[in-house]
Design an enzyme around this catalytic site. Structure first.
Site, short mmCIF file in Angstrom:
data_model
loop_
_atom_site.label_atom_id
_atom_site.label_comp_id
_atom_site.label_asym_id
_atom_site.label_seq_id
_atom_site.Cartn_x
_atom_site.Cartn_y
_atom_site.Cartn_z
N ASP A 1 7.74 -10.91 6.56
CA ASP A 1 7.86 -9.51 6.14
C ASP A 1 8.74 -8.81 7.17
O ASP A 1 8.40 -8.77 8.36
CB ASP A 1 6.45 -8.90 6.14
CG ASP A 1 6.32 -7.66 5.31
OD1 ASP A 1 7.29 -6.88 5.23
OD2 ASP A 1 5.22 -7.44 4.74
N ASP B 1 10.49 -4.59 3.60
CA ASP B 1 9.72 -3.36 3.52
C ASP B 1 10.65 -2.18 3.20
O ASP B 1 11.70 -2.03 3.84
CB ASP B 1 9.06 -3.15 4.90
CG ASP B 1 8.00 -2.09 4.91
OD1 ASP B 1 6.94 -2.31 4.30
OD2 ASP B 1 8.21 -1.03 5.54
N GLU C 1 10.72 -4.50 -1.41
CA GLU C 1 9.72 -3.50 -1.82
C GLU C 1 10.47 -2.22 -2.12
O GLU C 1 10.89 -1.50 -1.23
CB GLU C 1 8.71 -3.24 -0.69
CG GLU C 1 7.64 -2.24 -1.14
CD GLU C 1 7.02 -1.43 0.01
OE1 GLU C 1 5.97 -0.82 -0.21
OE2 GLU C 1 7.59 -1.39 1.11
N HIS D 1 -1.42 -4.99 0.03
CA HIS D 1 -2.17 -4.35 1.12
C HIS D 1 -2.11 -2.82 1.08
O HIS D 1 -2.61 -2.18 1.99
CB HIS D 1 -1.63 -4.86 2.45
CG HIS D 1 -0.19 -4.47 2.64
ND1 HIS D 1 0.83 -5.00 1.89
CD2 HIS D 1 0.39 -3.57 3.46
CE1 HIS D 1 1.98 -4.45 2.23
NE2 HIS D 1 1.74 -3.57 3.19
N ASP D 2 -1.48 -2.26 0.06
CA ASP D 2 -1.34 -0.79 -0.02
C ASP D 2 -2.14 -0.16 -1.16
O ASP D 2 -2.17 1.07 -1.25
CB ASP D 2 0.14 -0.42 -0.21
CG ASP D 2 0.99 -0.71 1.01
OD1 ASP D 2 0.46 -0.63 2.14
OD2 ASP D 2 2.19 -1.01 0.83
C1 GLC Z 1 5.49 -0.26 3.14
C2 GLC Z 1 4.29 -1.09 3.53
C3 GLC Z 1 3.20 -0.18 4.01
C4 GLC Z 1 3.72 0.56 5.23
C5 GLC Z 1 5.01 1.29 4.90
C6 GLC Z 1 5.69 1.76 6.15
O1 GLC Z 1 5.20 0.58 2.08
O2 GLC Z 1 3.90 -1.88 2.43
O3 GLC Z 1 2.04 -0.89 4.33
O4 GLC Z 1 2.75 1.49 5.65
O5 GLC Z 1 5.94 0.46 4.25
O6 GLC Z 1 6.21 0.66 6.86
#
Ligand code: GLC
Ligand code: CA
Length: 526
Positions: A99, A196, A255, A316-317
């Site tokens: 990641d 990310d 993402e 995880h979000d």
């Molecule tokens: C992405 C991650 C999240 C994180 C954010 C900032 O959305 O999935 O967990 O808090 O980025 O890095």
């Protein structure tokens, strides 16, 4: 298997390293813990693991604030542990996805410590600095997106926490340093990356204010046209892809922040990212008509633009699917969603513990660790709920660790754990495992066309997965009552073999096409 491409035909399993398995018994999951459980993952039948960040971090956002991109946080292990994990995974034909959080660093990263120290240090322009707050931009986790630094008498920009300053991707030295990070992990044998919030790397060069929109949090009360999705991004994605393509079979999935089909079209394809997440299943209700509509929207987009789809139920979000759709500890609806995920045309992503139907934990206010949860409680309780330790067995701390874990284990672990579910043929685990193995066996499930049947039904969702020489029928009953499946006449007759069913062994769907309450059934036409 003909022409099997791991990221396209396989299934990817997301591990939140802190919560998967604790190798050295300090209450925090780690890389050796993961290595110890690779046989479990191989037996389950996944083709790749995506590891949420394991780099050195001050933990303001639990690893998504990185203070050194080319190392392992001592709590997670060492680079040697990482190499061993990759080696052992590869032995089992499991690919490894790292990641990368390349939009922002931790404020403790040496790049930022230097950058913030004066206006004329060598890294002065590595972050986004302004003399005055230039616009209305807000931070996702609350408050303005600009924070003052007295040493420079200037403000820096952060889309997330003040401890997560955004790097200046327009600076060629930054670009080079970050692409070197990508190369570092490629050289270590990483097979791919999850990027990310990649579509916020660039912000408007004139720092224009966003127009307003309707929303609850201040961040949502703006249309994010100037702080996200800027035109400079696509050339960078092409450069990144060229780098990946200089190694065999490497992969990148993005993402997309505030994801839409249009963005996916723009950012994925042959010369850019391999895929960008489609998050529709994480927020669509347990309703066959709505789910089918979402699948068809994305099927059309992906087909027209020759983009390989992805599907996820959670990560995880977001709250776990079993907490969103399950009733108490009953798993009937959880199985329907899992079967939906694993029979799509596209790459399914599983989130650790989903194969057990793990539920979110609920925490008291003073137990909450996730920053947005602390800030917005009780309206939003943050993301700790879906990050609790993996439930391996009925021993203390669910077999995750011999000491108190960093987040509490869900109290249901005594019944809901790997060991118990392995022994129960009707468990979510055994359904997941069976469907993963079916996916390996049938090309139609991996790549075949997706063709809905009896699609006006409000009760069930049924579709064919068809490739040359293989026709599979997937039927999912979304209701707690029997329902009839009306098959088109060209599917009448012939012999059907039940490959998997939560309820039956006989292929009787065609004579009396009635599904039992919440039945999942996959059949093959002989
Ligand atoms: C992405 C991650 C999240 C994180 C954010 C900032 O959305 O999935 O967990 O808090 O980025 O890095
Ligand atoms: Ca540990």
């Amino acid at each position: 298997m003909d022409n099997f491409t791991w990221w396209r035909d396989g299934v990817i399993y997301q591990i939140y390293p802190r919560s998967f398995a604790d190798g050295n018994q300090d209450g925090i999951g780690d890389l050796p813990g993961i290595t110890d459980h690779l046989d479990y993952l191989a037996d389950l039948g996944v083709n790749a693991i995506w590891l949420s960040p394991f780099y050195p971090t001050p933990d303001k956002d639990f690893g998504y604030d990185i203070s050194d991109y080319c190392n392992v946080d001592p709590r997670f292990g060492t680079l040697a542990d990482f190499d061993r994990l990759v080696e052992e995974a590869h032995k089992r034909d499991i690919h490894v996805i790292a990641d990368l959080v390349l939009n922002h660093t931790s404020d403790q990263h040496s790049w930022f410590l230097e950058s913030r120290s004066s206006r004329d240090n060598p890294r002065a322009d590595w972050y986004i600095w302004q003399d005055k707050i230039p616009n209305n931009w807000q931070a996702v986790f609350g408050g303005p997106a600009w924070t003052f630094v007295p040493e420079r008498g200037q403000y820096y920009y952060h889309m997330f926490l003040p401890e997560q300053p955004d790097v200046n991707w327009r600076n060629p030295e930054v670009r080079k340093a970050i692409l070197d990070v990508v190369r570092f992990w490629l050289e270590r044998g990483v097979d791919g990356f999850r990027l990310d919030v990649f579509n916020v790397y660039f912000k408007d060069d004139q720092f224009r204010s966003n127009p307003s929109a309707w929303g609850i949090r201040p961040f949502d009360r703006q249309k994010h046209i100037y702080d996200t999705d800027r035109p400079e991004l696509v050339p960078l994605l092409k450069e990144l892809r060229a780098l990946l393509d200089s190694y065999p079979e490497r992969y990148a999935v993005g993402e997309t922040f505030i994801s839409t089909p249009e963005k996916i079209i723009q950012y994925s394809g042959e010369d850019r990212l391999h895929a960008a997440f489609n998050f529709e299943f994480t927020h669509t209700t347990f309703n066959p008509t709505r789910l089918l509509a979402r699948i068809l929207d994305w099927e059309r987009v992906d087909r027209e633009h020759n983009i390989w789809p992805t599907y996820v139920l959670s990560n995880h979000d977001v709250p776990r699917p079993a907490s969103r759709h399950g009733f108490g500890e009953d798993d009937a609806r959880v199985k329907v969603m899992m079967a939906l995920l694993l029979t799509q045309r596209g790459t399914p992503f599983l989130y650790y513990g989903e194969e057990l139907g793990m539920r979110d934990i609920s925490l008291k206010r003073d137990e909450i660790l996730d920053p947005p949860g602390k800030l917005y409680w009780p309206f939003y309780k943050g993301r700790d709920g879906c990050r609790s330790p993996m439930q391996w067995n009925a021993e203390a701390n669910a077999g995750f660790s011999t000491v108190k874990p960093w987040l509490p284990v869900h109290p249901n672990y005594v019944q809901r754990n790997v060991e118990a579910q392995r022994a129960d043929p009707k468990s979510v685990f055994n359904l997941t495992r069976a469907l993963l193995h079916l996916r390996k066996e049938y090309t139609a499930l991996r790549r075949g066309a997706f063709l809905p049947v009896d699609s006006a039904s409000q009760d069930h969702l049924s579709y064919l997965r068809r490739s040359e020489g293989e026709t599979l029928l997937v039927t999912l009953n979304f209701k707690n009552r029997p329902t009839r499946v009306n098959l088109p006449s060209d599917l009448h007759g012939g012999t059907w073999l039940v490959l998997f069913s939560t309820h039956r062994a006989e292929p009787d769907l065609l004579n009396g096409p009635v599904l039992q309450p919440y039945e999942v059934c996959v059949m093959r036409r002989l």
